[in-house]
Structure formats: structure tokens, C-alpha cells
Scaffold this motif. Structure first.
Motif: not given
Length: 297
Positions: A109-121
Motif C-alpha cells: 500500500m505504501n508503494y501504491y500510494y507513492a506511484t499509482l497516483h501518477f502512473i494511472v492518471t
């Protein structure tokens, strides 16, 4: 969400061009310029890359320039916590502690919070740009307006995230598990305003992604994933103690504002606009810049 698996809502919607008079379309008139500005057109890749880069840089600059009002932010966090207790929804601490007990899950979840916010957008922007160019500008405007109005929340309502509250025993999962899951924790905390938790743009952006996918994609699995993404993001921001439930509500309100702005400007929601733009000419701003450059040469 590729071209083969995407079916637009064109068969379910019919957007007719507005009736305009001769005076409204006469070259040089203010109304003609406004009509051209509001007409969907094929985006230019160089312009979009530059616009997004400059806009995000400006947003980050303004967000981090807001004074870190620690005392006010902590007081507001205590107030939010009391309000949630009164509403019976103050379960963030229980979620935080429960997920933190499963190391692989909280680290993920920590890595989810850090990365997907930008990658998916970015991925959704590229998808709309590539396969639905007529809807791209309206969709992008929603994202920009949502992000822009969020700055007002950061300035007028500084808010500490749960992990920074005093005496509440929330677990800062990034610090405990030595991951880089948040720009506002650990070694990266100096690069971000730690007291800009309201509204949550993780929710604003993820919900924008989810609704965009749901409205445009036809494959059931894609539409389901679109809706699951913001739901998963909500769990992540709470489990990592980066946001309260009410921060998510703030992000939803900002997104509502973004949709209203886009609807007012283009006269329709993005998925109801033509998939391919009717106007292929240069954007008025681009044309004006080009003319000025040619005049100087």
C-alpha cells in the motif's frame, strides 16, 4: 483499454452542433473566437506535454509555498477527528493498525500510494488522447479544475494527516517499514507540504480516472476496474494514515467542481462529445503565437 476493447458511448448519445448566426462565425468577432475556443479539436502532443508539465510544476510550487501552519493544522486534525467520532465514522485508527499488522500488505500500500497516483492518471490521459481525441480537452479540463480548486483547501484549511497527530497512536507506515510510500514522510518530507491533507487529491484524481474509464470504456472488466481503483485508493489513504475519510469527501467535492467547469465550458460532459473532433484547425492560442513568431521573423 486498447482500441480493440474500447467502445464509446457514441451510439447512446447524440451531440448536435449549436446553431450559430453569421455574425457569430464571422472571422475576427469575439463570439467566433469564443466558439473556436470551446470547439473540441485534435490535441497536439507537444502542447499537451508542455501544458501538463508546466501546470503540475506550478501546482506543486503553489502547494508547497503555502505556509506550513503546524499549530492550525494539528488543531484542525483534532476537530476533524471529533467530527468523525460524532458521525460514527472514526475508524481510521483501527484500519491503520489492522493493515499495519500484515507487513507485505502495508508495504504494498505504501508503494501504491507513492506511484499509482501518477502512473494511472497519466495512463488515462494518454488513453483518452490516443483513442478519444475529441473528448480529451474536456476530460483534461476536469482534472485541471479539480486540482486548481484544491489549492484553496490547502491554503484556507491546513490539515495534519492522522500519522502526524499528537497522542493518537497512528502508525506512520512509511517510517515504520522504511519504504518511500509518501512524499510527506521519511526522507522526502522536506519536498512536500505535510499539512496539505484536505482535500485528498489521491481521491480526486483516482475518482477522475475511474469515472472516465467507466463512462468511455465498453468492456465490463475495464469499467469494473475503473470503479474499483478509487475504492482501493480510499482504503490505501486511510490504512497508511495519510488522510481522514473527510479528506476524501473534500476530494470528491473538488472533482464535482471540475465537472461543473468542464460542463459549463464545453456544454456537455466529456463522454457525450464526439469521439473525434470536428475541427482539425490550429488552436487559437497556438495560431496567435505562431503569427507573432512569424511577424518577428
Amino acid at each position: 483499454m486498447g482500441e480493440a476493447s474500447v467502445k464509446t458511448l457514441e451510439t447512446r448519445t447524440d451531440v448536435s452542433s449549436p446553431n450559430v448566426t453569421e455574425s457569430e462565425t464571422r472571422p475576427g468577432s469575439d463570439r467566433a473566437l469564443l466558439t473556436r475556443l470551446r470547439s473540441p479539436r485534435r490535441p497536439r502532443i507537444w502542447f499537451e506535454v508542455l501544458l501538463i508539465a508546466v501546470s503540475y510544476w506550478t501546482y506543486s510550487l503553489i502547494r508547497n509555498a503555502v505556509p506550513e501552519q503546524k499549530a492550525a493544522a494539528l488543531a484542525n486534525a483534532d476537530w476533524i477527528w471529533r467530527v468523525e467520532h460524532d458521525l460514527g465514522i472514526a475508524v481510521e485508527k483501527s484500519v491503520n493498525h489492522a493493515v499495519d499488522s500484515v507487513t507485505w500488505l502495508i508495504v504494498g500500500m505504501n508503494y501504491y500510494y507513492a506511484t499509482l497516483h501518477f502512473i494511472v492518471t497519466i495512463g488515462v490521459l494518454v488513453w483518452i488522447y490516443r483513442f478519444h481525441p475529441g473528448r480529451y480537452a474536456a476530460t483534461r479540463l476536469i482534472l485541471f479544475a479539480t486540482t486548481g480548486v484544491a489549492l484553496l483547501g490547502y491554503y484556507f484549511f491546513p490539515l495534519a494527516p492522522p500519522r502526524l497527530m499528537s497522542g493518537q497512536d497512528f502508525v506512520d507506515t512509511v517510517v515504520v517499514h522504511h519504504t518511500w510510500g509518501s512524499m510527506a514522510s521519511g526522507n522526502l518530507k522536506q519536498m512536500s507540504n505535510q499539512y496539505a491533507a484536505m482535500p485528498s487529491m489521491h481521491i480526486g484524481w483516482s475518482l477522475w480516472c475511474g469515472l472516465t474509464i467507466f463512462a468511455v470504456a465498453s468492456a465490463p472488466w475495464a469499467r469494473i476496474l475503473g470503479l474499483l481503483y478509487p475504492a482501493a485508493t480510499l482504503v490505501v489513504i486511510v490504512a497508511t494514515a495519510n488522510h481522514f475519510w473527510l479528506d476524501a469527501v473534500g476530494g470528491m467535492l473538488c472533482l464535482t467542481f471540475g465537472y461543473l467547469v468542464s460542463r459549463a465550458w464545453y456544454g456537455s460532459l466529456p463522454h457525450r462529445l464526439p469521439r473525434h473532433p470536428e475541427h482539425a484547425g490550429a488552436h487559437p492560442f497556438s495560431e496567435a503565437l505562431a503569427n507573432r513568431f512569424r511577424a518577428r521573423v
